[in-house]
Structure formats: structure tokens, C-alpha cells
Scaffold this motif. Structure first.
Motif, PDB file in Angstrom:
ATOM      1  N   GLY A  14       7.116  19.017 119.299  1.00 36.45           N
ATOM      2  CA  GLY A  14       8.509  19.309 119.566  1.00 36.45           C
ATOM      3  C   GLY A  14       9.462  18.606 118.571  1.00 36.45           C
ATOM      4  O   GLY A  14      10.708  18.309 118.977  1.00 36.45           O
ATOM      5  N   TRP A  15       9.078  18.162 117.478  1.00 33.90           N
ATOM      6  CA  TRP A  15      10.089  17.608 116.357  1.00 33.90           C
ATOM      7  C   TRP A  15      10.938  18.540 115.814  1.00 33.90           C
ATOM      8  O   TRP A  15      10.538  19.601 115.511  1.00 33.90           O
ATOM      9  N   PRO A  16      12.187  18.341 115.723  1.00 24.40           N
ATOM     10  CA  PRO A  16      12.822  16.954 116.014  1.00 24.40           C
ATOM     11  C   PRO A  16      13.689  17.217 117.154  1.00 24.40           C
ATOM     12  O   PRO A  16      14.577  16.144 117.356  1.00 24.40           O
ATOM     13  N   THR A  17      13.707  18.101 117.927  1.00 22.76           N
ATOM     14  CA  THR A  17      14.557  18.317 119.133  1.00 22.76           C
ATOM     15  C   THR A  17      14.209  17.587 120.386  1.00 22.76           C
ATOM     16  O   THR A  17      15.043  17.351 121.201  1.00 22.76           O
ATOM     17  N   ALA A  18      12.916  17.447 120.688  1.00 18.81           N
ATOM     18  CA  ALA A  18      12.381  16.960 121.833  1.00 18.81           C
ATOM     19  C   ALA A  18      12.850  15.337 122.028  1.00 18.81           C
ATOM     20  O   ALA A  18      12.732  14.789 121.071  1.00 18.81           O
ATOM     21  N   LYS A  19      13.287  14.938 123.099  1.00 22.35           N
ATOM     22  CA  LYS A  19      13.395  13.648 123.217  1.00 22.35           C
ATOM     23  C   LYS A  19      12.504  12.717 123.394  1.00 22.35           C
ATOM     24  O   LYS A  19      12.491  11.304 122.881  1.00 22.35           O
ATOM     25  N   MET A  20      11.174  13.155 123.595  1.00 23.62           N
ATOM     26  CA  MET A  20       9.913  12.500 123.375  1.00 23.62           C
ATOM     27  C   MET A  20       8.745  13.271 122.780  1.00 23.62           C
ATOM     28  O   MET A  20       8.745  14.563 122.766  1.00 23.62           O
ATOM     29  N   PRO A  21       7.917  12.743 122.171  1.00 27.34           N
ATOM     30  CA  PRO A  21       6.925  13.739 121.632  1.00 27.34           C
ATOM     31  C   PRO A  21       6.214  14.508 122.861  1.00 27.34           C
ATOM     32  O   PRO A  21       5.766  14.058 123.751  1.00 27.34           O
ATOM     33  N   LEU A  22       5.939  15.799 122.441  1.00 24.28           N
ATOM     34  CA  LEU A  22       5.337  16.568 123.430  1.00 24.28           C
ATOM     35  C   LEU A  22       3.851  16.805 123.078  1.00 24.28           C
ATOM     36  O   LEU A  22       3.242  16.273 122.059  1.00 24.28           O
ATOM     37  N   ALA A  23       3.203  17.843 123.825  1.00 23.16           N
ATOM     38  CA  ALA A  23       1.762  18.215 123.312  1.00 23.16           C
ATOM     39  C   ALA A  23       1.834  19.563 123.719  1.00 23.16           C
ATOM     40  O   ALA A  23       1.005  20.191 124.290  1.00 23.16           O
ATOM     41  N   ASP A  24       2.655  20.530 122.976  1.00 21.32           N
ATOM     42  CA  ASP A  24       2.944  21.874 123.339  1.00 21.32           C
ATOM     43  C   ASP A  24       1.834  22.878 122.328  1.00 21.32           C
ATOM     44  O   ASP A  24       2.207  23.303 121.429  1.00 21.32           O
ATOM     45  N   GLU A  25       0.673  22.887 123.052  1.00 22.26           N
ATOM     46  CA  GLU A  25      -0.486  23.773 122.438  1.00 22.26           C
ATOM     47  C   GLU A  25       0.065  25.458 122.415  1.00 22.26           C
ATOM     48  O   GLU A  25      -0.254  26.047 121.659  1.00 22.26           O
ATOM     49  N   ASN A  26       0.812  25.503 123.293  1.00 22.15           N
ATOM     50  CA  ASN A  26       1.317  27.191 123.241  1.00 22.15           C
ATOM     51  C   ASN A  26       2.241  27.308 122.235  1.00 22.15           C
ATOM     52  O   ASN A  26       2.141  28.430 121.674  1.00 22.15           O
ATOM     53  N   ALA A  27       2.965  26.398 121.561  1.00 24.33           N
ATOM     54  CA  ALA A  27       3.611  26.571 120.643  1.00 24.33           C
ATOM     55  C   ALA A  27       2.849  26.658 119.567  1.00 24.33           C
ATOM     56  O   ALA A  27       3.205  27.606 118.252  1.00 24.33           O
ATOM     57  N   VAL A  28       1.955  26.233 119.243  1.00 26.77           N
ATOM     58  CA  VAL A  28       1.036  26.278 118.176  1.00 26.77           C
ATOM     59  C   VAL A  28       0.336  27.643 118.284  1.00 26.77           C
ATOM     60  O   VAL A  28       0.103  28.342 117.223  1.00 26.77           O
ATOM     61  N   ALA A  29      -0.260  28.057 119.309  1.00 32.02           N
ATOM     62  CA  ALA A  29      -0.568  29.254 119.529  1.00 32.02           C
ATOM     63  C   ALA A  29       0.274  30.476 119.230  1.00 32.02           C
ATOM     64  O   ALA A  29      -0.147  31.444 118.651  1.00 32.02           O
ATOM     65  N   ASP A  30       1.566  30.129 119.524  1.00 30.49           N
ATOM     66  CA  ASP A  30       2.528  31.369 119.077  1.00 30.49           C
ATOM     67  C   ASP A  30       2.699  31.312 117.612  1.00 30.49           C
ATOM     68  O   ASP A  30       2.990  32.486 117.100  1.00 30.49           O
ATOM     69  N   LEU A  31       2.602  30.257 117.041  1.00 30.47           N
ATOM     70  CA  LEU A  31       2.884  30.093 115.555  1.00 30.47           C
ATOM     71  C   LEU A  31       1.684  31.013 114.968  1.00 30.47           C
ATOM     72  O   LEU A  31       1.996  31.495 113.893  1.00 30.47           O
ATOM     73  N   ALA A  32       0.438  30.454 115.304  1.00 30.51           N
ATOM     74  CA  ALA A  32      -0.693  31.268 114.949  1.00 30.51           C
ATOM     75  C   ALA A  32      -0.668  32.757 115.025  1.00 30.51           C
ATOM     76  O   ALA A  32      -1.184  33.293 113.997  1.00 30.51           O
ATOM     77  N   ARG A  33      -0.164  33.086 116.163  1.00 34.38           N
ATOM     78  CA  ARG A  33      -0.192  34.616 116.164  1.00 34.38           C
ATOM     79  C   ARG A  33       0.925  35.124 115.303  1.00 34.38           C
ATOM     80  O   ARG A  33       0.648  36.397 114.704  1.00 34.38           O
ATOM     81  N   ALA A  59       8.646  16.412 107.488  1.00 28.79           N
ATOM     82  CA  ALA A  59       8.987  16.619 108.786  1.00 28.79           C
ATOM     83  C   ALA A  59       7.785  16.288 109.536  1.00 28.79           C
ATOM     84  O   ALA A  59       7.896  15.766 110.592  1.00 28.79           O
ATOM     85  N   ALA A  60       6.546  16.788 109.084  1.00 32.02           N
ATOM     86  CA  ALA A  60       5.416  16.704 109.958  1.00 32.02           C
ATOM     87  C   ALA A  60       5.156  15.073 109.744  1.00 32.02           C
ATOM     88  O   ALA A  60       4.427  14.533 110.805  1.00 32.02           O
TER      89      ALA A  60
END
Length: 204
Positions: free
Chosen positions: A18-37, A90-91
Motif C-alpha cells: 500500500g505504499w505510499p498512501t497507506a498509513k501503515m504497511p498492508l498485506a494486500d494480496e488482492n492488489a497484487v492479483a489485480d496487477l497480475a491480471r 519506491a519498492a
């Protein structure tokens, strides 16, 4: 585009955390899946690459970081960039943010599974007497904060005393102690007699 593409991997790292917008580190696996698709790649392979990058960030040498004026942030990032030159800045920033959040805020150090113990002191006199024992452990990657209520009886730290120790250290009345001191306190609970620690209480 393949899962070995460095720019895609870097984007996936920032998406997961969730970088850099999240207030704390996330673990958003769905975001990775969306990116992969979006890029027509295997989601599981891309996610595996992200967790490999996270593992690399956790495996860095960090024992000397506290000696740096900035807490070692810039040195940590430099070491991570050297270990994983295929990642974007960024990563690197996202991974560094995650690592420092877990260590400084949550009190979790990668590879250290032993519980951490904290006491609250009470009583009067020159030598403080421990009156309450808390511990922080991890279970399946999740933080578990507990307070000792009786011999062998740990209950959830519902008052968030350990959380406050890390979040508001100057205001907290807890002090971290060694496992030996924690065992000594448990014997005090068993005997119903609270006395100053005999062992060295401060952790190394």
C-alpha cells in the motif's frame, strides 16, 4: 510481460504494502492479483516474487543500525538496494517502511520467535518491585499481547499496555525485561510474594 520483469515486481511490492498512501504497511494480496491480471501474468508467481523480496528485506544485517543518527534508515535502504538491485527506489522505500514499522512500532524482529517480556513496577523504596508481567509473542505471523493473571494463566492485554509501550514509550510505565526475569516473576506469582529481581532484568 513476465513475472521476472523488474518494474512489474517493484509495482507489485508497492501494491501489496500500500505504499505510499497507506498509513501503515498492508498485506494486500488482492492488489497484487489485480496487477497480475492486468499484465497477464501468473498471480501466484508474482506474489511469490514479492514475498521473496520481503524475505530479503528481513534478512539484512541490522545489529548496528541503532548507532546511526537517523536510526539506520538510510543505511538499511542502501543495504537493501545492494541486496536487491532489481527493485525500484519506491519498492525499496516500501520495504524499508514495512521493516521499520514492524520493528519500531510493533516490536517484531524478523527471525526472532522468542517472546518479549515487560513488567510494571510498583511499591515504594529505592529498589523497584515488579507487580505485573506482560508478554508479546507471535502466532502464525500475528502479534499476540498478553498479561499474566496467575500461574500459567495468560490473558489478552485488553488495555493495550504493550501497544502503548511501543507507541508512546515516554508515557508508558512498562519496562522490557529478560526471559530469566520473567520466569523469576512467575515464581513470585506462585509464592504470592513480590520482591525485587535477583537476576539482571534488563534485556541485552
Amino acid at each position: 510481460m513476465s513475472t521476472n520483469d523488474d518494474s512489474l515486481l517493484s509495482a507489485a511490492v508497492t501494491a501489496l504494502l500500500g505504499w505510499p498512501t497507506a498509513k501503515m504497511p498492508l498485506a494486500d494480496e488482492n492488489a497484487v492479483a489485480d496487477l497480475a491480471r492486468t499484465h497477464s501474468v501468473d498471480p501466484d508467481a508474482l506474489l511469490a516474487g514479492v514475498y521473496d523480496a520481503i524475505a530479503a528485506s528481513d534478512d539484512l544485517t541490522i545489529s548496528d543500525l541503532s548507532t546511526y543518527s537517523d536510526g539506520g534508515a538510510s543505511t538499511y535502504k542502501s543495504r537493501l538496494a545492494a541486496a536487491r538491485p532489481n527493485l525500484s527506489s519506491a519498492a525499496i522505500d516500501a520495504l524499508a517502511s514495512r521493516w521499520f514499522f514492524r520493528l519500531r512500532w510493533l516490536g517484531i524482529e524478523s527471525g526472532i520467535d522468542a517472546p518479549r517480556y515487560f513488567v510494571r513496577y510498583g511499591g515504594e523504596g529505592a529498589t523497584p518491585i515488579p507487580v505485573a508481567l506482560y508478554r508479546r509473542r507471535t502466532a502464525e505471523g500475528a502479534i499476540v499481547d498478553e498479561v499474566l493473571k496467575d500461574v500459567g494463566e495468560w490473558r489478552p492485554d485488553t488495555r493495550r499496555q504493550i501497544h502503548n509501550f511501543f507507541a508512546f514509550s515516554l508515557e508508558s510505565d512498562l519496562e522490557e525485561v529478560t526471559a530469566a526475569a520473567a520466569a523469576e516473576f512467575e515464581e513470585m506469582v506462585r509464592a504470592r510474594e513480590y520482591v525485587p529481581f535477583r537476576s539482571t532484568a534488563a534485556p541485552r
